[in-house]
Design a protein around this motif. Structure first.
Motif, PDB file in Angstrom:
ATOM      1  N   ASP A  19       0.817  -1.220   0.000  1.00  0.00           N
ATOM      2  CA  ASP A  19       0.000   0.000   0.000  1.00  0.00           C
ATOM      3  C   ASP A  19       0.848   1.268   0.000  1.00  0.00           C
ATOM      4  OD1 ASP A  19      -2.452   1.286  -0.167  1.00  0.00           O
ATOM      5  OD2 ASP A  19      -2.654   1.461   2.009  1.00  0.00           O
ATOM      6  N   THR A  24       8.038   5.368  -3.511  1.00  0.00           N
ATOM      7  CA  THR A  24       8.311   5.218  -2.077  1.00  0.00           C
ATOM      8  C   THR A  24       9.284   4.074  -1.859  1.00  0.00           C
ATOM      9  OG1 THR A  24       6.147   6.100  -1.470  1.00  0.00           O
ATOM     10  CG2 THR A  24       7.253   4.731   0.176  1.00  0.00           C
ATOM     11  N   ARG A  56       5.669  -2.509   5.308  1.00  0.00           N
ATOM     12  CA  ARG A  56       4.549  -2.274   6.237  1.00  0.00           C
ATOM     13  C   ARG A  56       5.068  -1.868   7.618  1.00  0.00           C
ATOM     14  NH1 ARG A  56       0.642  -7.305   4.508  1.00  0.00           N
ATOM     15  NH2 ARG A  56      -0.148  -6.364   2.590  1.00  0.00           N
ATOM     16  N   LYS A  59       6.087   1.789   7.346  1.00  0.00           N
ATOM     17  CA  LYS A  59       4.917   2.671   7.330  1.00  0.00           C
ATOM     18  C   LYS A  59       4.256   2.748   8.714  1.00  0.00           C
ATOM     19  CE  LYS A  59       3.823   4.719   4.376  1.00  0.00           C
ATOM     20  NZ  LYS A  59       4.331   6.061   4.000  1.00  0.00           N
ATOM     21  N   SER A  60       4.173   1.636   9.416  1.00  0.00           N
ATOM     22  CA  SER A  60       3.597   1.645  10.770  1.00  0.00           C
ATOM     23  C   SER A  60       4.414   2.527  11.698  1.00  0.00           C
ATOM     24  CB  SER A  60       3.552   0.219  11.336  1.00  0.00           C
ATOM     25  OG  SER A  60       2.635  -0.567  10.636  1.00  0.00           O
ATOM     26  N   GLN A  62       6.345   5.020  10.810  1.00  0.00           N
ATOM     27  CA  GLN A  62       6.151   6.413  10.397  1.00  0.00           C
ATOM     28  C   GLN A  62       4.852   6.969  10.970  1.00  0.00           C
ATOM     29  OE1 GLN A  62       6.692   5.995   6.054  1.00  0.00           O
ATOM     30  NE2 GLN A  62       8.261   7.574   6.256  1.00  0.00           N
ATOM     31  N   ARG A  63       3.797   6.168  10.968  1.00  0.00           N
ATOM     32  CA  ARG A  63       2.514   6.634  11.512  1.00  0.00           C
ATOM     33  C   ARG A  63       2.621   6.960  13.002  1.00  0.00           C
ATOM     34  NH1 ARG A  63       0.600   2.931   7.789  1.00  0.00           N
ATOM     35  NH2 ARG A  63       0.470   1.244   9.298  1.00  0.00           N
ATOM     36  N   LEU A  64       3.584   6.340  13.688  1.00  0.00           N
ATOM     37  CA  LEU A  64       3.809   6.631  15.108  1.00  0.00           C
ATOM     38  C   LEU A  64       4.773   7.796  15.310  1.00  0.00           C
ATOM     39  CD1 LEU A  64       3.971   3.031  16.583  1.00  0.00           C
ATOM     40  CD2 LEU A  64       2.108   4.688  16.773  1.00  0.00           C
ATOM     41  N   GLY A  65       5.224   8.385  14.204  1.00  0.00           N
ATOM     42  CA  GLY A  65       6.063   9.568  14.298  1.00  0.00           C
ATOM     43  C   GLY A  65       7.553   9.318  14.248  1.00  0.00           C
ATOM     44  N   LYS A  93      10.167   8.773  21.983  1.00  0.00           N
ATOM     45  CA  LYS A  93       9.145   9.224  21.024  1.00  0.00           C
ATOM     46  C   LYS A  93       7.894   9.661  21.772  1.00  0.00           C
ATOM     47  CE  LYS A  93       9.618   9.528  17.428  1.00  0.00           C
ATOM     48  NZ  LYS A  93      10.069  10.762  16.747  1.00  0.00           N
TER      49      LYS A  93
END
Length: 138
Positions: A19, A24, A56, A59-60, A62-65, A93
């Motif tokens: 996805d 990317t 994946r 990306k996970s 990255q979603r957590l910063g 974080k």
């Protein structure tokens, strides 16, 4: 129809399964986060399900910063045997996120006050928002 787990994937199929866009994946390769498989003469590079899972994971995170540099470190710890180090990264974080939330809460309060002042029907001065920004009071 699902692709068998052992079927080699083109970069386009890898992108769809993870996805993300093809660019990317290429960017992650340039950053050293995802391997660039050898390209057989006259053929295209082939990826596997481990590559899907790795993207994946990225990306996970990255979603957590987490930054790509931090993600690189997390990938190094991904064997699960370095929980204390991973926990320290997560604690840092979390501290950063809490600081950003505090900053955002302050920004919200200041903006809320300024917007209210702008809509005050009894104001007899220039725009309170512009005045606050000019004076550095915001």
């Amino acid at each position: 129809m699902p692709i068998a787990a052992d079927t080699p994937l083109s970069i386009g199929v890898l992108a769809r399964q993870a996805d993300v866009g093809v660019e990317t994946i290429r960017y992650y390769q340039r950053q050293g986060l995802v391997r660039a498989p050898k390209k057989p003469h006259g053929q295209i590079r082939r990826y596997d399900q481990q590559d899907v899972h790795r993207i994946r994971f990225i990306k996970s995170a990255q979603r957590l910063g987490f930054s790509l540099k931090e993600i690189s470190e997390l990938l190094r710890l991904a064997d699960g045997a370095h929980c204390a180090e991973a926990s320290q990264m997560a604690e840092r974080k979390l501290h950063d996120v809490r600081q950003k939330l505090a900053d955002l809460t302050h920004m919200e309060a200041v903006l809320n006050h300024l917007v209210s002042a702008c809509h005050d029907p009894d104001k007899r001065v220039s725009c309170p928002l512009i005045r606050a920004l000019e004076s550095g009071d915001a």
